[in-house]
Design a protein around this motif. Structure first.
Motif, PDB file in Angstrom:
ATOM      1  N   UNK A   1      74.112 114.563  18.411  1.00  0.00           N
ATOM      2  CA  UNK A   1      74.345 115.373  19.343  1.00  0.00           C
ATOM      3  C   UNK A   1      74.917 116.837  18.569  1.00  0.00           C
TER       4      UNK A   1
ATOM      5  N   UNK B   1      75.883 119.611  26.267  1.00  0.00           N
ATOM      6  CA  UNK B   1      75.786 119.125  25.183  1.00  0.00           C
ATOM      7  C   UNK B   1      74.257 118.772  24.936  1.00  0.00           C
TER       8      UNK B   1
ATOM      9  N   UNK C   1      86.329 113.350  33.975  1.00  0.00           N
ATOM     10  CA  UNK C   1      86.572 112.207  35.066  1.00  0.00           C
ATOM     11  C   UNK C   1      85.178 111.788  35.425  1.00  0.00           C
ATOM     12  N   UNK C   2      84.065 112.429  34.781  1.00  0.00           N
ATOM     13  CA  UNK C   2      82.692 112.180  35.078  1.00  0.00           C
ATOM     14  C   UNK C   2      81.911 111.663  33.838  1.00  0.00           C
ATOM     15  N   UNK C   3      82.387 112.070  32.581  1.00  0.00           N
ATOM     16  CA  UNK C   3      81.685 111.819  31.249  1.00  0.00           C
ATOM     17  C   UNK C   3      80.443 112.480  31.211  1.00  0.00           C
ATOM     18  N   UNK C   4      79.535 111.829  30.576  1.00  0.00           N
ATOM     19  CA  UNK C   4      78.295 112.657  30.190  1.00  0.00           C
ATOM     20  C   UNK C   4      77.348 112.433  31.215  1.00  0.00           C
TER      21      UNK C   4
ATOM     22  N   UNK D   1      67.179 105.928  28.910  1.00  0.00           N
ATOM     23  CA  UNK D   1      68.124 106.687  29.106  1.00  0.00           C
ATOM     24  C   UNK D   1      69.424 106.170  29.251  1.00  0.00           C
TER      25      UNK D   1
ATOM     26  N   UNK E   1      72.881 117.214  28.587  1.00  0.00           N
ATOM     27  CA  UNK E   1      74.041 116.701  28.992  1.00  0.00           C
ATOM     28  C   UNK E   1      75.121 117.630  29.474  1.00  0.00           C
TER      29      UNK E   1
ATOM     30  N   UNK F   1      79.152 117.642  30.210  1.00  0.00           N
ATOM     31  CA  UNK F   1      80.396 116.859  30.195  1.00  0.00           C
ATOM     32  C   UNK F   1      81.556 117.457  31.021  1.00  0.00           C
TER      33      UNK F   1
ATOM     34  N   UNK G   1      83.504 106.979  24.567  1.00  0.00           N
ATOM     35  CA  UNK G   1      82.595 107.113  25.515  1.00  0.00           C
ATOM     36  C   UNK G   1      81.809 105.873  25.560  1.00  0.00           C
TER      37      UNK G   1
ATOM     38  N   UNK H   1      66.705 114.263  34.860  1.00  0.00           N
ATOM     39  CA  UNK H   1      67.603 113.399  34.505  1.00  0.00           C
ATOM     40  C   UNK H   1      68.403 113.056  36.011  1.00  0.00           C
ATOM     41  N   UNK H   2      69.571 112.815  35.750  1.00  0.00           N
ATOM     42  CA  UNK H   2      70.471 112.464  37.060  1.00  0.00           C
ATOM     43  C   UNK H   2      71.007 113.419  37.730  1.00  0.00           C
TER      44      UNK H   2
ATOM     45  N   UNK I   1      79.878 106.467  30.550  1.00  0.00           N
ATOM     46  CA  UNK I   1      81.335 106.206  31.498  1.00  0.00           C
ATOM     47  C   UNK I   1      82.312 107.664  31.330  1.00  0.00           C
ATOM     48  N   UNK I   2      83.172 107.485  31.656  1.00  0.00           N
ATOM     49  CA  UNK I   2      84.152 108.848  32.177  1.00  0.00           C
ATOM     50  C   UNK I   2      84.894 109.248  30.603  1.00  0.00           C
TER      51      UNK I   2
ATOM     52  N   UNK J   1      73.188 113.175  32.351  1.00  0.00           N
ATOM     53  CA  UNK J   1      71.921 113.870  31.824  1.00  0.00           C
ATOM     54  C   UNK J   1      71.318 114.626  32.849  1.00  0.00           C
TER      55      UNK J   1
ATOM     56  N   UNK K   1      67.337 116.097  24.649  1.00  0.00           N
ATOM     57  CA  UNK K   1      68.163 115.848  25.928  1.00  0.00           C
ATOM     58  C   UNK K   1      69.327 116.978  26.115  1.00  0.00           C
TER      59      UNK K   1
END
Lengths: 114, 114
Positions: free
Chosen positions: B105, B90, B40-43, A101, B35, B37, A89, B58-59, A105-106, B45, B33
């Motif tokens: 993590x 995660x 195709x989208x990654x991690x 923060x 997250x 996962x 990643x 977060x996002x 990426x994917x 938040x 934190x």
């Protein structure tokens, strides 16, 4: 809006050859970039980082290159080993300090064949 | 060694159930934190916390809440689980003021909502 993009979902290389993993970002505020590695059934672990004031950082077999004008970074692994097979990643943050923060990426699944 | 422990490796829940995901760290870290996962989208938040009883969105906070009653424990709550919350979750922690290299993590909780 994916601010950090890894366009290759997977990469396969032969043992001993070079692996090159790529990452592009769109946010100009990003100032610090990191690569994490994730094995199945484990959490991601930090691999290598680079500040925007540098264009290269090296740690053993791993080198990260940053091209700020192109908003592009890459991770080179030389020579690649079967134990490097994992998901990689790319991540970016606006500041170096923790708690700023991270945007990930994917991920790219690297497979190193013996 | 820092240890971030997530209470369950696999969890299967029904739509509409209230779900608690627990995370405990043993290094007296201020920052914690959550997250998720996804392929195709990654991690991404969900929520984070810099201190006891403190939380920040977060996002992708929609559909989630968090609780931090003790410094070492950070809980993620799905008030009414939905199928689109099926994911790998995660947890991570870090010491205030350290760099993002020092983000640790847990191994993750694979949640399936049926």
């Amino acid at each position: 809006d994916q601010q950090v993009k890894q366009n290759s979902p997977s990469l396969s290389v032969q043992e001993g050859r070079i692996s090159i993993l790529n990452c592009d970002y769109t946010n100009s505020m990003f100032d610090y970039f990191l690569w994490y590695k994730k094995y199945p059934a484990e959490g991601p672990t930090f691999l290598i980082s680079i500040s925007s004031i540098k264009d290269k950082n090296e740690d053993g077999r791993f080198t990260v290159f940053l091209n700020k004008s192109a908003k592009h970074l890459s991770l080179h692994i030389v020579p690649s080993q079967p134990g490097d097979s994992a998901v990689y990643f790319c991540a970016a943050s606006a500041y170096e300090t923790s708690g700023s923060r991270l945007t990930f990426g994917e991920g790219t699944q690297l497979t190193v064949n013996p | 060694d820092v240890k971030v422990t997530q209470s369950s490796r696999y969890l299967v829940k029904r739509t509409g159930e209230k779900v608690f995901l627990e995370c405990v760290q043993d290094m007296d870290h201020e920052n914690m934190f959550w997250y998720r996962q996804d392929p195709g989208l990654g991690l991404r938040l969900i929520y984070f916390s810099y201190d006891v009883k403190m939380k920040e969105k977060g996002d992708i906070p929609e559909g989630y809440s968090v609780s931090r009653e003790k410094k070492e424990r950070f809980s993620l709550i799905l008030e009414s689980a939905s199928t689109n919350q099926t994911s790998m979750y995660l947890c991570a922690s870090s010491l205030l003021g350290t760099t993002n290299e020092k983000l640790f993590f847990g191994s993750g909780t694979q949640l399936s909502v049926l």
